[in-house]
Scaffold this motif. Structure first.
Motif, PDB file in Angstrom:
ATOM      1  N   GLY A 130      19.775  39.024  38.823  1.00  0.00           N
ATOM      2  CA  GLY A 130      18.361  39.141  38.515  1.00  0.00           C
ATOM      3  C   GLY A 130      17.648  37.865  38.909  1.00  0.00           C
ATOM      4  N   LEU A 131      16.316  37.943  38.930  1.00  0.00           N
ATOM      5  CA  LEU A 131      15.518  36.783  39.343  1.00  0.00           C
ATOM      6  C   LEU A 131      14.484  36.426  38.280  1.00  0.00           C
ATOM      7  N   LEU A 132      14.264  35.122  38.132  1.00  0.00           N
ATOM      8  CA  LEU A 132      13.128  34.607  37.370  1.00  0.00           C
ATOM      9  C   LEU A 132      12.234  33.882  38.355  1.00  0.00           C
ATOM     10  N   VAL A 133      10.958  34.230  38.379  1.00  0.00           N
ATOM     11  CA  VAL A 133      10.086  33.699  39.425  1.00  0.00           C
ATOM     12  C   VAL A 133       8.765  33.190  38.848  1.00  0.00           C
ATOM     13  N   SER A 134       8.361  32.012  39.302  1.00  0.00           N
ATOM     14  CA  SER A 134       7.001  31.539  39.115  1.00  0.00           C
ATOM     15  C   SER A 134       6.430  31.411  40.529  1.00  0.00           C
TER      16      SER A 134
ATOM     17  N   GLU B  23       9.777  45.272  46.893  1.00  0.00           N
ATOM     18  CA  GLU B  23      10.881  46.026  47.497  1.00  0.00           C
ATOM     19  C   GLU B  23      12.163  45.896  46.679  1.00  0.00           C
ATOM     20  N   LEU B  24      12.439  44.683  46.238  1.00  0.00           N
ATOM     21  CA  LEU B  24      13.665  44.468  45.459  1.00  0.00           C
ATOM     22  C   LEU B  24      13.618  45.204  44.138  1.00  0.00           C
ATOM     23  N   MET B  25      12.441  45.189  43.515  1.00  0.00           N
ATOM     24  CA  MET B  25      12.329  45.851  42.218  1.00  0.00           C
ATOM     25  C   MET B  25      12.475  47.356  42.367  1.00  0.00           C
ATOM     26  N   GLU B  26      11.916  47.885  43.465  1.00  0.00           N
ATOM     27  CA  GLU B  26      12.069  49.325  43.701  1.00  0.00           C
ATOM     28  C   GLU B  26      13.536  49.690  43.885  1.00  0.00           C
ATOM     29  N   LYS B  27      14.295  48.752  44.424  1.00  0.00           N
ATOM     30  CA  LYS B  27      15.731  49.000  44.607  1.00  0.00           C
ATOM     31  C   LYS B  27      16.529  48.727  43.329  1.00  0.00           C
ATOM     32  N   GLY B  28      15.831  48.289  42.292  1.00  0.00           N
ATOM     33  CA  GLY B  28      16.511  48.143  41.007  1.00  0.00           C
ATOM     34  C   GLY B  28      16.911  46.734  40.625  1.00  0.00           C
ATOM     35  N   LEU B  29      16.527  45.738  41.403  1.00  0.00           N
ATOM     36  CA  LEU B  29      16.871  44.361  40.993  1.00  0.00           C
ATOM     37  C   LEU B  29      15.911  43.910  39.898  1.00  0.00           C
ATOM     38  N   PRO B  30      16.433  43.499  38.750  1.00  0.00           N
ATOM     39  CA  PRO B  30      15.536  43.040  37.683  1.00  0.00           C
ATOM     40  C   PRO B  30      14.872  41.709  38.045  1.00  0.00           C
ATOM     41  N   ILE B  31      13.564  41.650  37.872  1.00  0.00           N
ATOM     42  CA  ILE B  31      12.820  40.403  38.073  1.00  0.00           C
ATOM     43  C   ILE B  31      11.896  40.206  36.874  1.00  0.00           C
ATOM     44  N   VAL B  32      11.890  38.998  36.339  1.00  0.00           N
ATOM     45  CA  VAL B  32      10.928  38.646  35.296  1.00  0.00           C
ATOM     46  C   VAL B  32      10.100  37.482  35.838  1.00  0.00           C
ATOM     47  N   PHE B  33       8.796  37.587  35.690  1.00  0.00           N
ATOM     48  CA  PHE B  33       7.920  36.500  36.156  1.00  0.00           C
ATOM     49  C   PHE B  33       7.521  35.622  34.986  1.00  0.00           C
TER      50      PHE B  33
END
Lengths: 344, 344
Positions: free
Chosen positions: A120-124, A137-147
């Motif tokens: 998963g990714l944490l992004v600022s 695109e990544l989120m649509e493929k199911g990769l969890p991302i929290v901003f």
């Protein structure tokens, strides 16, 4: 009976071996229809992965990617310490990348992290990022991302932010109540979430106290203070106004210290000639000359909450029925830089 | 003819499939004899890797792991910016990890980075690391490692350091020439290379100017200033000496700002009662009260040179006939914290 290989499946379905391999690993990079096609065919043909493939099959790497603008900034380094304090205890590795506020680097970092199969990714967001396709695109493929902190409006997921509006309102109100009449605001690029939220708090405080908003007192720095000349030019412009500001509210670490440097070089006395309040987590605020009034973000806690939300998404994706945006309270600490007289 | 698999090779040679797989990839994790055994057998049996194995075969990931004590420290964040400035242009990703000065985390970070197949490591040792086996084993297996700043004596490889001896000598000499008689030294754990080098420079300056060395004026902080109470206790002890110091030379970012905080809280005037010089890359030295005299390390350049040496080891291992230790000059900037009178 002959063993069927990934190559055989690929040939039969007219797909690349890499697509088949990833489909069999249930990778988020492969669309659901293709996965279904591959998995059904593999089952029908009694495909059995070899032990090496099996070791690749558990796609959980127990690692989290973090992409932030820059680490040489107390807010972000505290954020990371918050992330690591939780992640480490839950058995996750934290892989840190800097975007240097560049869209291209943010995209390159994202691609690299995904190729290394983080969970998963944490992004600022980088200050120069306006296109969010690489995350969508990544989120649509199911990769969890929290901003966190600098968050996109257009992506639905968990978000953790400081209550920028209130923090900014309180800073501006404090300057007004200290008797300042012409309060300037030095801030980051307008399209960042933190910029619009802080600007709104600033405007609302002016409005509530009957001070007309004057656009010439607001300066946006595209590089958020990292380019000294940009910083200096913005301050110069304000100081050269027919009615120069008697106070300045700066929206980030770099803008704040950059501003203080300019005042020091020009011999402008703080707070006598101009008061300053910084939206900053700088660790030495009280050691500065004069000690700096700050709006501090709960960076450690923001990092902790964001990583908890992310790990929940990674480990229990089915349990997420709705996404949260958590807004954490900031803290105004009043020191000599913004009050009527110097405290030495 | 039936296809031979990795499993078959493993069974025949009584090895694990993972060992065979890594041996076929020529991984540095497998010892040369085993590799030879596996490769010869595979060749004799006409083993052909499948396309997925082939895609894994190129063991170059074009990524470099960086393990540093902590990012919330200007020296290390500048070091990383130096590393990234070169690496990015040469097409390498930089993966950053913090050891938080913990030996266990340093080992965990190292293992993780290796499992993710980075091409090489840049390391500045954790202050609590005394056992180097985790690095020695990797180097014996052929993983390139370059150390910087906090470097081990017992490992032969490229090293990039600041000229700590001279930097420290110049700081101490400056305090002596400014009329200070009892110069204290607040520093990191004794077993770190930077500590012994800085201590040696401090002692040599005292000796050259005929000031006897007094062990009670030197305090070692095991956590390098990250634990405020430790910092404060060390300073208290010195101030309570029958002849308290009239100057203090601090060996790191955290020790320096920690020291200034203690003086501020106790109302001890700098430089009137005590002068201070910090071995620190803090970005706001001139904004402090009083402006801080610093010995600055060329952190950006140290990072750049270290990553160049590492990439050379990665790309041309055969061209390395001997290892270098590069020592880069520090810069003493004199400000009000260490001179006879205050400059306001």
């Amino acid at each position: 009976m002959e063993t069927i290989t990934i190559k055989d499946i690929a040939k039969a379905l007219n797909l690349s071996t890499s697509t088949v391999s990833r489909a069999l690993r249930n990778s988020y990079e492969i669309n659901p229809e293709t996965k279904k096609l591959v998995m059904e065919y593999a089952e029908r043909m009694n495909y059995r992965p070899n032990p090496i493939a099996l070791s690749l099959k558990d796609s959980k790497s127990k690692s989290i990617g973090v992409i932030i603008p820059e680490i040489a900034n107390h807010f972000f380094s505290q954020l990371i310490n918050g992330i690591e304090s939780i992640a480490y205890n839950l058995g996750y590795h934290v892989v840190i990348f800097q975007s240097h506020d560049s869209y291209e680097r943010e995209v390159a970092n994202t691609n690299y992290l995904v190729s290394r199969r983080v969970d998963g990714l944490l992004v600022s967001l980088a200050s120069l990022t306006t296109n969010l396709v690489h995350f969508q695109e990544l989120m649509e493929k199911g990769l969890p991302i929290v901003f966190l902190d600098r968050v996109p409006n257009d992506i639905e997921t968990h978000k953790v932010v400081a209550d920028n509006f209130t923090g900014s309102y309180e800073a501006t109100e404090h300057l007004i109540l200290s008797g300042r009449k012409r309060i300037a605001h030095l801030t980051s690029p307008i399209y960042l979430s933190i910029t619009t939220e802080r600007l709104a708090g600033y405007k609302k405080a002016l409005e509530d106290y009957g001070i007309p908003f004057d656009e010439s007192y607001v300066k946006y720095c595209l590089y958020g203070g990292k380019i000294e000349a940009e910083n200096e030019a913005a301050i110069e412009e304000m100081l050269n106004l027919p009615e120069p500001p008697d106070a300045i509210f700066t929206a980030s670490d770099r803008l704040t210290t950059g501003c203080m440097s300019v005042f020091q070089r020009k011999g402008i006395r703080v707070p006598e000639e101009i008061a300053i309040v910084g939206f900053t987590n700088i660790s030495v605020a009280e050691l500065l000359n004069p000690p700096l009034t700050t709006v501090m973000q709960p960076a450690m806690e923001m990092g902790q909450q964001a990583v908890e939300l992310l790990i929940r998404l990674i480990e229990h994706p089915q349990k997420t029925d709705r996404f949260e945006t958590r807004s954490l309270k900031t803290a105004l600490t009043i020191r000599a830089s913004s009050v009527g007289k110097t405290v030495v």
